[in-house]
Design a protein around this motif. Structure first.
Motif, PDB file in Angstrom:
ATOM      1  N   ARG A 294      58.519 -70.144 -82.848  1.00  0.00           N
ATOM      2  CA  ARG A 294      57.875 -71.233 -82.118  1.00  0.00           C
ATOM      3  C   ARG A 294      58.924 -72.290 -81.747  1.00  0.00           C
ATOM      4  O   ARG A 294      59.939 -72.435 -82.424  1.00  0.00           O
ATOM      5  CB  ARG A 294      56.752 -71.852 -82.941  1.00  0.00           C
TER       6      ARG A 294
ATOM      7  N   ASP B 219      54.941 -67.973 -77.971  1.00  0.00           N
ATOM      8  CA  ASP B 219      53.735 -68.560 -78.558  1.00  0.00           C
ATOM      9  C   ASP B 219      52.979 -67.490 -79.343  1.00  0.00           C
ATOM     10  O   ASP B 219      53.107 -67.368 -80.555  1.00  0.00           O
ATOM     11  CB  ASP B 219      52.878 -69.171 -77.451  1.00  0.00           C
ATOM     12  N   ARG B 220      52.215 -66.655 -78.633  1.00  0.00           N
ATOM     13  CA  ARG B 220      51.415 -65.630 -79.308  1.00  0.00           C
ATOM     14  C   ARG B 220      52.281 -64.601 -80.029  1.00  0.00           C
ATOM     15  O   ARG B 220      51.860 -64.007 -81.019  1.00  0.00           O
ATOM     16  CB  ARG B 220      50.505 -64.929 -78.301  1.00  0.00           C
ATOM     17  N   LYS B 221      53.490 -64.374 -79.550  1.00  0.00           N
ATOM     18  CA  LYS B 221      54.333 -63.333 -80.131  1.00  0.00           C
ATOM     19  C   LYS B 221      55.394 -63.887 -81.081  1.00  0.00           C
ATOM     20  O   LYS B 221      56.330 -63.182 -81.455  1.00  0.00           O
ATOM     21  CB  LYS B 221      54.982 -62.513 -79.014  1.00  0.00           C
TER      22      LYS B 221
ATOM     23  N   SER C 201      50.653 -62.283 -68.272  1.00  0.00           N
ATOM     24  CA  SER C 201      49.322 -62.466 -68.863  1.00  0.00           C
ATOM     25  C   SER C 201      48.331 -61.487 -68.248  1.00  0.00           C
ATOM     26  O   SER C 201      48.421 -61.144 -67.059  1.00  0.00           O
ATOM     27  CB  SER C 201      48.833 -63.893 -68.633  1.00  0.00           C
TER      28      SER C 201
END
Length: 342
Positions: free
Chosen positions: A60, A36-38, A186
């Protein structure tokens, strides 16, 4: 031809562990990795220890073409896998490493995870992924639900004993120590080095830990009646490993004999000589479980120990073991790593 594999959530610890294991598998090829973020980054930039491998970049999920994917590992956070897996093509076999399909009854999922199940029809076809006890079902499954790492450790200590009736089912205490990687990658304040190191603490107090749902489900199913264990996990300042000390009422000889008989011939389950207890040091980085039984000073009481690596046998190694069954490969393929020591 090798089977093409996708890993969703590859930027987390279990995703990286899957890559590490599959890299040594002769019949699997990683065709897609999602994050997601990466998304948009290389695996080498996210996990430099994997830089020597030829891997696809992180993308994604919606960018992946599942047309050529044979099996998908879903290493996403809890409460996200249900919706994602519901949208995957029906011909793609799936192993979910989250908690989203572990509990057979959707009402139990809502009880322990605080929200309604988002894919109850999929839940009906999900098979619980504790390999040694569900092999035929896993081999035939389209969707396999990986166990919780704590839940797996406690079950390896107790399932044969409950099935054989050699312990008191109303007097079981599981005291468990878990390494910090079990909490995921996280950022969390309580997992900062300054707050975690040089001590350890209990969590999931008073019977609130979600893996109790798995213990209740599995132990009651084996016994044919309601079984509720007392379970207290602790977080320890270690990177990998789980050690469960399980206190039971039963003859140590009967307990040891039952465990030894149940796990005879199992490639990854090793029962120690009578009176010996395992260490997480001795299973680190491997798909091996060590189980031991020790007599208490009080007659008729026994302590059962189980140790495993939470990222390997407790999660990604278990997932690959199940994938081997689902795809018709040798169950040990990619998993014959010798533990790391020291």
């Amino acid at each position: 031809m090798p089977h093409n594999i996708a890993i969703l959530g590859a930027s987390g610890y279990t995703g990286a562990e899957l890559v590490r294991l599959i890299a040594g598998h002769p019949e699997l090829e990683i065709a897609a990795l999602s994050a997601d973020r990466k998304a948009g980054q290389t695996m080498a930039s996210v996990f430099p220890h994997l830089r020597h491998l030829d891997l696809p970049d992180l993308v994604r999920i919606e960018e992946i073409d599942f047309g050529g994917i044979d099996l998908c590992f879903c290493a996403l956070p809890h409460a996200t896998s249900q919706a994602v897996i519901a949208e995957l093509p029906r011909d793609v076999r799936v192993i979910d490493l989250s908690a989203d399909f572990r509990l057979r009854d959707p009402a139990d999922y809502e009880k322990w995870y605080g929200k309604p199940h988002a894919a109850p029809e999929l839940q009906k076809e999900a098979v619980y992924g504790l390999t040694e006890f569900y092999r035929p079902e896993i081999a035939a499954a389209r969707l396999v639900a990986g166990t919780g790492c704590n839940a797996a450790t406690g079950q390896y200590a107790l399932r044969p004993l409950i099935a054989a009736g050699v312990i008191d089912l109303d007097d079981i205490v599981i005291d468990l120590k878990a390494a910090v990687s079990g909490a995921g990658r996280s950022l969390k304040e309580n997992l900062l080095h300054a707050e975690l190191s040089e001590g350890y603490n209990a969590y999931g107090l008073g019977g609130t830990h979600r893996h109790l749902g798995e213990f209740d489900q599995e132990f009651s199913l084996i016994a044919g009646r309601k079984v509720e264990v007392q379970f207290q996990p602790h977080l320890v300042p270690a990177n990998r490993g789980i050690l469960a000390s399980v206190y039971v009422r039963g003859s140590v000889q009967a307990v040891h004999d039952t465990l030894a008989g149940a796990y005879e011939g199992e490639p990854f389950l090793h029962v120690l000589p009578m009176g010996e207890a395992p260490s997480t040091h001795h299973v680190r980085g491997s798909n091996i479980v060590h189980v031991g039984a020790v007599a208490d000073r009080r007659a008729g009481r026994t302590v059962v120990f189980a140790a495993l690596d939470n990222l390997t046998k407790g999660s990604s190694g278990q997932a690959l073991q199940n994938a081997n069954l689902m795809l018709g490969h040798d169950e040990r393929a990619g998993l014959d790593m010798v533990p790391l020591f020291p």
